[in-house]
Write a protein that holds these residues in place. Structure first.
Motif, PDB file in Angstrom:
ATOM      1  N   ALA A  57       0.854  -1.184   0.000  1.00 39.29           N
ATOM      2  CA  ALA A  57       0.000   0.000   0.000  1.00 39.29           C
ATOM      3  C   ALA A  57       0.890   1.234   0.000  1.00 39.29           C
ATOM      4  CB  ALA A  57      -0.907  -0.007   1.236  1.00 39.29           C
ATOM      5  N   ALA A  58       0.268   2.395  -0.194  1.00 35.37           N
ATOM      6  CA  ALA A  58       0.990   3.661  -0.085  1.00 35.37           C
ATOM      7  C   ALA A  58       0.809   4.215   1.323  1.00 35.37           C
ATOM      8  CB  ALA A  58       0.458   4.660  -1.108  1.00 35.37           C
ATOM      9  N   THR A  71      -4.991   1.906   0.075  1.00 36.06           N
ATOM     10  CA  THR A  71      -4.866   0.703  -0.749  1.00 36.06           C
ATOM     11  C   THR A  71      -6.201   0.386  -1.408  1.00 36.06           C
ATOM     12  OG1 THR A  71      -4.172  -1.627  -0.759  1.00 36.06           O
ATOM     13  CG2 THR A  71      -5.446  -0.888   1.133  1.00 36.06           C
ATOM     14  N   THR A  72      -6.176  -0.490  -2.391  1.00 37.62           N
ATOM     15  CA  THR A  72      -7.406  -0.980  -3.008  1.00 37.62           C
ATOM     16  C   THR A  72      -7.151  -2.367  -3.587  1.00 37.62           C
ATOM     17  OG1 THR A  72      -9.170  -0.483  -4.602  1.00 37.62           O
ATOM     18  CG2 THR A  72      -6.935   0.008  -5.291  1.00 37.62           C
ATOM     19  N   ASP A  73      -8.202  -3.163  -3.642  1.00 36.33           N
ATOM     20  CA  ASP A  73      -8.109  -4.483  -4.262  1.00 36.33           C
ATOM     21  C   ASP A  73      -9.503  -4.936  -4.665  1.00 36.33           C
ATOM     22  OD1 ASP A  73      -7.031  -6.856  -5.207  1.00 36.33           O
ATOM     23  OD2 ASP A  73      -5.783  -7.153  -3.437  1.00 36.33           O
ATOM     24  N   ALA A  91     -12.103  -8.894   3.356  1.00 35.01           N
ATOM     25  CA  ALA A  91     -10.937  -9.309   4.146  1.00 35.01           C
ATOM     26  C   ALA A  91      -9.661  -9.139   3.342  1.00 35.01           C
ATOM     27  CB  ALA A  91     -11.101 -10.759   4.597  1.00 35.01           C
ATOM     28  N   ASN A  92      -9.726  -9.436   2.052  1.00 42.20           N
ATOM     29  CA  ASN A  92      -8.566  -9.310   1.178  1.00 42.20           C
ATOM     30  C   ASN A  92      -8.139  -7.851   1.019  1.00 42.20           C
ATOM     31  OD1 ASN A  92      -6.803 -10.715  -0.955  1.00 42.20           O
ATOM     32  ND2 ASN A  92      -7.753  -9.066  -2.129  1.00 42.20           N
ATOM     33  N   ALA A  93      -9.103  -6.954   0.826  1.00 39.07           N
ATOM     34  CA  ALA A  93      -8.776  -5.537   0.663  1.00 39.07           C
ATOM     35  C   ALA A  93      -8.236  -4.930   1.956  1.00 39.07           C
ATOM     36  CB  ALA A  93     -10.013  -4.766   0.192  1.00 39.07           C
ATOM     37  N   LEU A  94      -8.826  -5.287   3.083  1.00 36.98           N
ATOM     38  CA  LEU A  94      -8.363  -4.778   4.376  1.00 36.98           C
ATOM     39  C   LEU A  94      -6.976  -5.297   4.727  1.00 36.98           C
ATOM     40  CD1 LEU A  94     -11.674  -5.271   6.400  1.00 36.98           C
ATOM     41  CD2 LEU A  94     -10.767  -3.105   5.567  1.00 36.98           C
ATOM     42  N   GLY A 160      -6.415   3.534   5.956  1.00 38.42           N
ATOM     43  CA  GLY A 160      -6.080   3.105   7.305  1.00 38.42           C
ATOM     44  C   GLY A 160      -5.104   4.065   7.958  1.00 38.42           C
ATOM     45  N   MET A 161      -4.746   3.754   9.191  1.00 35.37           N
ATOM     46  CA  MET A 161      -3.842   4.599   9.950  1.00 35.37           C
ATOM     47  C   MET A 161      -2.806   3.746  10.656  1.00 35.37           C
ATOM     48  SD  MET A 161      -3.576   7.932  10.518  1.00 35.37           S
ATOM     49  CE  MET A 161      -5.231   8.609  10.436  1.00 35.37           C
TER      50      MET A 161
END
Length: 354
Positions: A57-58, A71-73, A91-94, A160-161
């Motif tokens: 992710a960035a 991020t993204t998926d 769950a995959n994206a998180l 996210g953080m």
């Protein structure tokens, strides 16, 4: 939560990828980063991780205590139940947020849907499943974008953080680190068998249970253990994601094949030939970097390359991993030490029986 429409629509039959999430092949991704990544890297000292690193992710530093993760998926159907597809996709994206050492805050739905061919109620079930997993993660789902497309696709964009001084990155693995894997392998072969009508119900249930387990606890345990290098295992397989971590860190690794946990039935399905195109692409790309001992069976070698969806974290644990493993198992995760980081040619992996 099934509907009559769900009973007659095999979602996986609409996916062009046999049991895989249709990721861009690793070789193509590497070429894209070489050709495109450096030219778009912003000159911003607060960008802690960007495209040039090729990480999960960035990450943008907001201040001394906060770093924003983006991020993204998304992917085509991997299971037949719409609700479960949404759960797996969420769950995959998180997972990319957890793979950076962060916690997800907010998410948007991303959907492509063949409105003329599939009832919109199925898409609602997909989103309901995703919302359930996001709620478990404490992440708000606040809208999104949908387009009409002949092949259904679903996923999320997630923010996210994390603390800027407590991030996981793929370029921080060090010789002597022990490699810990937090979920079993085999979702690729099971999903491929499901698409071809050959997977048993127990095998599919085990795969769905694994794919819908959040990597939140694994991330928390890794942070507590002082880990600085980690990645989640998805479409490039265990060996593909390990190779990327090792190459970025300038190190090598050993994998003990017999120690790698597998989902029930995965080895038998690999032996029966239920191998996705993504897995075959992984094997081809990694041929020069991965050296498999003659004592490792071909079927087990395939599973080490198996293209996963919503896999576990691969953690480079500094020092002995016993404490981390104990913590992970107390959290109910079937974690195993599967190898160690070594000095050597960057990106190379030696696979033995251990």
């Amino acid at each position: 939560m099934s509907t009559p429409a769900e009973q007659i629509v095999r979602l996986t039959s609409l996916s062009p990828g046999a049991g895989c999430a249709c990721k861009l092949p690793l070789a193509s991704l590497e070429e894209l980063i070489r050709e495109f990544g450096e030219s778009v890297q912003p000159a911003n000292t607060d960008l802690l991780i960007g495209m040039a690193e090729g990480d999960d992710a960035a990450v943008l530093r907001l201040d001394d205590d906060r770093a924003l993760i983006l991020t993204t998926d998304f992917f085509t159907p991997i299971v037949d139940r719409a609700y479960d597809w949404g759960r797996v996709a969420a769950a995959n994206a998180l997972s990319d947020v957890y793979a950076m050492g962060g916690r997800p805050l907010i998410a948007l739905n991303l959907a492509a849907w063949p409105g003329a061919d599939l009832p919109i109620e199925l898409l609602a079930e997909v989103m309901q499943g995703a919302a359930a997993v996001a709620s478990e993660a404490g992440c708000m789902v606040v809208g999104g974008h949908t387009i009409d497309d002949p092949v259904p696709k679903y996923g999320m964009a997630v923010v996210g953080m994390a603390h800027p001084d407590r991030l996981f990155a793929i370029d921080k693995a060090m010789p002597g680190d022990e490699l810990v894997l937090t979920k079993p392998l085999g979702t690729g072969v099971i999903a491929t068998a499901l698409k071809r009508g050959a997977a048993e119900e127990e095998q599919v249930k085990a795969a769905v249970d694994s794919m819908t387990t959040l990597n939140a606890s694994a991330s928390e345990a890794a942070l507590a253990a002082g880990a600085r290098a980690a990645t989640d295992v998805t479409g490039f397989g265990l060996l593909g994601h390990l190779h990327r971590m090792l190459r970025a860190s300038g190190v090598s690794a050993e994998i003990h094949a017999r120690e790698v946990p597998l989902l029930p039935g995965a080895l038998e399905l690999a032996s029966a030939g239920f191998v996705s195109g993504g897995t075959r692409a992984n094997i081809s790309f990694l041929a020069d970097a991965v050296h498999v001992d003659d004592g490792v069976s071909e079927d087990l070698s395939v599973l080490l390359h198996d293209a996963q969806t919503s896999g576990g974290l691969l953690i480079a644990c500094p020092g002995p991993s016993a404490g981390l493993l104990a913590d992970l198992r107390e959290r109910g995760l079937p974690a195993v030490a599967v190898g160690r980081v070594t000095e050597g040619a960057a990106g190379e992996v030696a696979v033995g029986n251990g």
